[in-house]
Scaffold this active site. Sequence first.
Site, PDB file in Angstrom:
ATOM      1  N   GLN A 158       7.917   3.505  -4.437  1.00  0.00           N
ATOM      2  CA  GLN A 158       6.782   2.616  -4.559  1.00  0.00           C
ATOM      3  C   GLN A 158       5.778   3.333  -3.514  1.00  0.00           C
ATOM      4  O   GLN A 158       6.035   3.785  -2.421  1.00  0.00           O
ATOM      5  CB  GLN A 158       7.227   1.309  -4.122  1.00  0.00           C
ATOM      6  CG  GLN A 158       6.092   0.200  -4.449  1.00  0.00           C
ATOM      7  CD  GLN A 158       6.527  -1.272  -3.882  1.00  0.00           C
ATOM      8  OE1 GLN A 158       7.561  -1.381  -3.306  1.00  0.00           O
ATOM      9  NE2 GLN A 158       5.805  -2.134  -4.006  1.00  0.00           N
ATOM     10  N   ASN A 294      15.235  -1.242  -4.655  1.00  0.00           N
ATOM     11  CA  ASN A 294      15.632  -0.426  -5.808  1.00  0.00           C
ATOM     12  C   ASN A 294      16.879  -1.308  -6.443  1.00  0.00           C
ATOM     13  O   ASN A 294      17.712  -1.604  -5.835  1.00  0.00           O
ATOM     14  CB  ASN A 294      16.165   1.056  -5.245  1.00  0.00           C
ATOM     15  CG  ASN A 294      15.100   1.698  -4.471  1.00  0.00           C
ATOM     16  OD1 ASN A 294      13.888   1.772  -5.168  1.00  0.00           O
ATOM     17  ND2 ASN A 294      15.190   2.073  -3.457  1.00  0.00           N
ATOM     18  N   HIS A 317      14.761 -10.820   1.301  1.00  0.00           N
ATOM     19  CA  HIS A 317      13.670 -10.553   0.673  1.00  0.00           C
ATOM     20  C   HIS A 317      13.984  -9.565  -0.567  1.00  0.00           C
ATOM     21  O   HIS A 317      13.554  -9.722  -1.572  1.00  0.00           O
ATOM     22  CB  HIS A 317      12.666 -10.113   1.678  1.00  0.00           C
ATOM     23  CG  HIS A 317      11.500  -9.474   1.248  1.00  0.00           C
ATOM     24  ND1 HIS A 317      10.193 -10.181   1.087  1.00  0.00           N
ATOM     25  CD2 HIS A 317      10.942  -8.312   0.579  1.00  0.00           C
ATOM     26  CE1 HIS A 317       9.072  -9.353   0.563  1.00  0.00           C
ATOM     27  NE2 HIS A 317       9.687  -8.332   0.211  1.00  0.00           N
ATOM     28  N   GLU A 318      14.607  -8.483  -0.102  1.00  0.00           N
ATOM     29  CA  GLU A 318      15.068  -7.147  -1.035  1.00  0.00           C
ATOM     30  C   GLU A 318      15.641  -8.011  -2.182  1.00  0.00           C
ATOM     31  O   GLU A 318      15.609  -7.509  -3.446  1.00  0.00           O
ATOM     32  CB  GLU A 318      15.575  -6.159  -0.404  1.00  0.00           C
ATOM     33  CG  GLU A 318      14.821  -5.660   0.801  1.00  0.00           C
ATOM     34  CD  GLU A 318      13.355  -5.243   0.447  1.00  0.00           C
ATOM     35  OE1 GLU A 318      13.037  -5.171  -0.631  1.00  0.00           O
ATOM     36  OE2 GLU A 318      12.617  -5.248   1.570  1.00  0.00           O
ATOM     37  N   GLU A 340       5.139  -9.322  -4.189  1.00  0.00           N
ATOM     38  CA  GLU A 340       5.430  -9.347  -2.868  1.00  0.00           C
ATOM     39  C   GLU A 340       5.125 -11.016  -2.511  1.00  0.00           C
ATOM     40  O   GLU A 340       6.081 -11.359  -1.786  1.00  0.00           O
ATOM     41  CB  GLU A 340       4.720  -8.598  -1.877  1.00  0.00           C
ATOM     42  CG  GLU A 340       4.881  -6.815  -2.165  1.00  0.00           C
ATOM     43  CD  GLU A 340       6.407  -6.653  -1.859  1.00  0.00           C
ATOM     44  OE1 GLU A 340       7.024  -7.452  -1.301  1.00  0.00           O
ATOM     45  OE2 GLU A 340       6.713  -5.525  -2.301  1.00  0.00           O
ATOM     46  N   TYR A 402       1.741 -10.385   0.997  1.00  0.00           N
ATOM     47  CA  TYR A 402       2.950 -11.252   1.346  1.00  0.00           C
ATOM     48  C   TYR A 402       2.829 -12.829   1.558  1.00  0.00           C
ATOM     49  O   TYR A 402       3.272 -13.660   1.076  1.00  0.00           O
ATOM     50  CB  TYR A 402       3.752 -10.431   2.391  1.00  0.00           C
ATOM     51  CG  TYR A 402       4.237  -9.316   1.979  1.00  0.00           C
ATOM     52  CD1 TYR A 402       3.437  -7.985   1.943  1.00  0.00           C
ATOM     53  CD2 TYR A 402       5.434  -8.973   1.859  1.00  0.00           C
ATOM     54  CE1 TYR A 402       3.723  -6.865   1.515  1.00  0.00           C
ATOM     55  CE2 TYR A 402       6.227  -7.585   1.598  1.00  0.00           C
ATOM     56  CZ  TYR A 402       5.234  -6.689   1.228  1.00  0.00           C
ATOM     57  OH  TYR A 402       5.851  -5.316   1.074  1.00  0.00           O
ATOM     58  N   LYS A 577       5.919  -0.028   9.773  1.00  0.00           N
ATOM     59  CA  LYS A 577       5.600  -1.375  10.212  1.00  0.00           C
ATOM     60  C   LYS A 577       5.674  -1.522  11.945  1.00  0.00           C
ATOM     61  O   LYS A 577       4.705  -1.903  12.467  1.00  0.00           O
ATOM     62  CB  LYS A 577       6.445  -2.361   9.806  1.00  0.00           C
ATOM     63  CG  LYS A 577       6.263  -3.770  10.336  1.00  0.00           C
ATOM     64  CD  LYS A 577       7.280  -4.746   9.670  1.00  0.00           C
ATOM     65  CE  LYS A 577       7.442  -5.885  10.743  1.00  0.00           C
ATOM     66  NZ  LYS A 577       8.332  -6.750  10.152  1.00  0.00           N
TER      67      LYS A 577
HETATM   68  N1  BES Z   1       8.560  -3.452  -1.999  1.00  0.00           N
HETATM   69  C1  BES Z   1       8.356  -3.542  -0.390  1.00  0.00           C
HETATM   70  C2  BES Z   1       8.209  -2.193   0.352  1.00  0.00           C
HETATM   71  C3  BES Z   1       7.006  -1.315  -0.049  1.00  0.00           C
HETATM   72  C4  BES Z   1       5.737  -2.127  -0.221  1.00  0.00           C
HETATM   73  C5  BES Z   1       6.919  -0.001  -0.568  1.00  0.00           C
HETATM   74  C6  BES Z   1       4.706  -1.378  -0.629  1.00  0.00           C
HETATM   75  C7  BES Z   1       5.913   0.606  -0.749  1.00  0.00           C
HETATM   76  C8  BES Z   1       4.783  -0.046  -0.896  1.00  0.00           C
HETATM   77  C9  BES Z   1       9.752  -4.293   0.195  1.00  0.00           C
HETATM   78  O1  BES Z   1      10.035  -5.058  -0.682  1.00  0.00           O
HETATM   79  C10 BES Z   1       9.025  -4.794   1.619  1.00  0.00           C
HETATM   80  O2  BES Z   1       8.191  -5.874   1.320  1.00  0.00           O
HETATM   81  N2  BES Z   1       9.668  -4.387   2.408  1.00  0.00           N
HETATM   82  C11 BES Z   1       9.078  -5.084   3.646  1.00  0.00           C
HETATM   83  C12 BES Z   1      10.315  -5.990   4.151  1.00  0.00           C
HETATM   84  C13 BES Z   1       9.923  -7.527   3.937  1.00  0.00           C
HETATM   85  C14 BES Z   1      11.146  -8.703   4.744  1.00  0.00           C
HETATM   86  C15 BES Z   1       8.572  -7.955   4.346  1.00  0.00           C
HETATM   87  C16 BES Z   1       9.064  -3.995   4.998  1.00  0.00           C
HETATM   88  O3  BES Z   1       9.397  -2.808   4.388  1.00  0.00           O
HETATM   89  O4  BES Z   1       8.827  -4.288   6.006  1.00  0.00           O
HETATM   90 ZN    ZN Z   2       8.990  -6.614  -0.851  1.00  0.00          ZN
END
Ligand code: BES
Ligand code: ZN
Length: 623
Positions: A158, A294, A317-318, A340, A402, A577
């Site tokens: 992604q 995934n 979340h996942e 999201e 989100y 992050k």
């Molecule tokens: N799908 C996302 C990760 C993502 C977003 C990858 C945009 C590439 C581009 C994943 O589900 C996600 O949102 N991960 C968050 C954690 C969540 C608890 C908010 C993260 O990685 O921090």
């Molecule tokens: Zn997500």
Amino acid sequence: MLRRTLLGSALAAPIIAAAAPAFARRADPLAPLPLDRSTHARPEIARVTHVSLDLVADFDAKRLRGTARLNIVARPDAEQIVLDSDGLVIHAVRAGRRPTRFELGSRDEELGSALTIQLNGQRTIEIDYESAENASALQWLTPEQTASGKQFLFSQGQAILNRSWIPTQDSPGIRQTYDARIVVPDGLKAVMSAEMLTPNGRHAREGGRAFRFRMPQPIPPYLIAIAIGDLEHRAVGPRTGVYAEPSVVERGAYECADMERMMDVAESLYGPYRWGRYDVLILPPSFPYGGMENPRLTFLTPTFLAGDRSLVSLVAHELAHSWSGNLVTNAVWEDGWLNEGFTSYIEGRIGEALFGVEHARMAEALSWADIQTALGAVPADGQRLHWVGEVSANDNSSAITYDKGALFLRTIEGAIGRERLDQYLRSYFDRHAFQPMTTQAFLADFRDHVVRGDAALEERLKLDEWAFEPGIPSNAVEPVASGFDDIPGYVAHFVSGGPPAAAPWEAWNTMQRQRYLQTLPRELPAERLDALQRAFALNDIGNNEVLFDWLMLAMANRYQPAVPSVERFLTSMGRGKFVRPLYRALMGQGEWGQAIARPLYARARAGYHPIVQTAVDRIVTPA
Ligand code: BES
Ligand code: ZN
């Protein structure tokens, strides 16, 4: 030929319709799709329906090498199919079994190149190729970068990175089934976002071991994922388990103990889990995200291993993406909030069912604060759920996509009642299973099934304002979290010079600690930061979310005693992050912070994922 087709379909149709799962029911395989600006594909002419990979992982050359066989549906008059490629090395292409002509177009910085292949009337294509040099989707780890001391590979597709290792149409609206045979060095194991057909692998004629996989449900290609390493599996429930390097698997299984219950809750709300098993893979610390959904195999950062299960909302979340995102998928990245925002809402519902209403309200209050911060920092154009204008598929403000997205659904819930929303969402996932979705189509569907011409309800909901306008509409309700009630008092006490130890830090949970740190004044003298550090040993705290909040505060105040902790943190993991904001905070502190950030990044960079490297390269600029 014609007769056979007609007869065949007339006879077979009723039987197929009765027996086939939802994803097989699609009438027109070339049904129009919304225009995706992030792909070179022209799906209205020719579309990939299945990808079959036969690849060898070459850790020395850092390449995946082999053949991709594609099944295609195309208009009868189609002469070519256009795929996406970003740096793929193409050796030969066949249409059917015969060599065919292909052309790699010029490279767009973001989209990569169009790979145009002559079909010669065929509907299968074979491509002999290798992954790109420094493929943006792949990170090859040296033994020093892993817990096991063995090499490791993982992919991150992604949003539009998989085109650097798979020659296919890399658009979330173009769903594809896949299978794979992956050859890895002896002693390592391959896993994929698919059913594992050979848990222990088999001796491979190329040397090493071959693992086979199968994903029979059509998925958007960004969800094709691979990892190779010294991996062990530990079951945590009948359908759930944890993969990790041997020294991590025990801690992982402990942290993920609630996974099976999470699945039960999600299924009771939104209908059956359609993917068979649900496992998670805990990656080495350079994994650039918190998690990646995934299918069948969520990829997770090890930074969520807090030892007390306090950060498992990440797993919720996942898992929630198994419905929002993986089952019903944003057709274009401009509608990323459909993945999201919905998922963040469901994450909250799973958390509420497992840990109670008060827990859920605290999470909502933290999320509300993040939205407020974003509204102050992001220009109006970036505050829309449905993005307009020049937006790259890879960047988004998570507080909008989100948190505003989730707040939209909570606002709907408040207006129509939980029962009605639950019923609607369950039917939404059923009716649109294995299909792409747009903001427009969602709103139309919601109006058809819920609003149904009720003008007063339409007025109260402000659907279009939520979806298409900046800011937060006036019908949003600020969450009240009684668990946070006392925190402003402790903050005020501290601000007026009181000892931080007056706060019940030991009794607080992770979110209360975060709330306290996040609502302290942004400017504090060293002596007050000393007091916090002495009271709570923040520089050494094991919870990475709390540590991050502390280090952001400390760096904003040029607090020298926290510098070793920042250095340790930024050299021990590569989660974007945490990494991006900390470098930004340092670089924003003039000479003082830049003198820390530059040498630190020079040391840490090689350990970061290509995505994070690219982002931080823009932040930590040379003097
Ligand atoms: N799908 C996302 C990760 C993502 C977003 C990858 C945009 C590439 C581009 C994943 O589900 C996600 O949102 N991960 C968050 C954690 C969540 C608890 C908010 C993260 O990685 O921090
Ligand atoms: Zn997500």
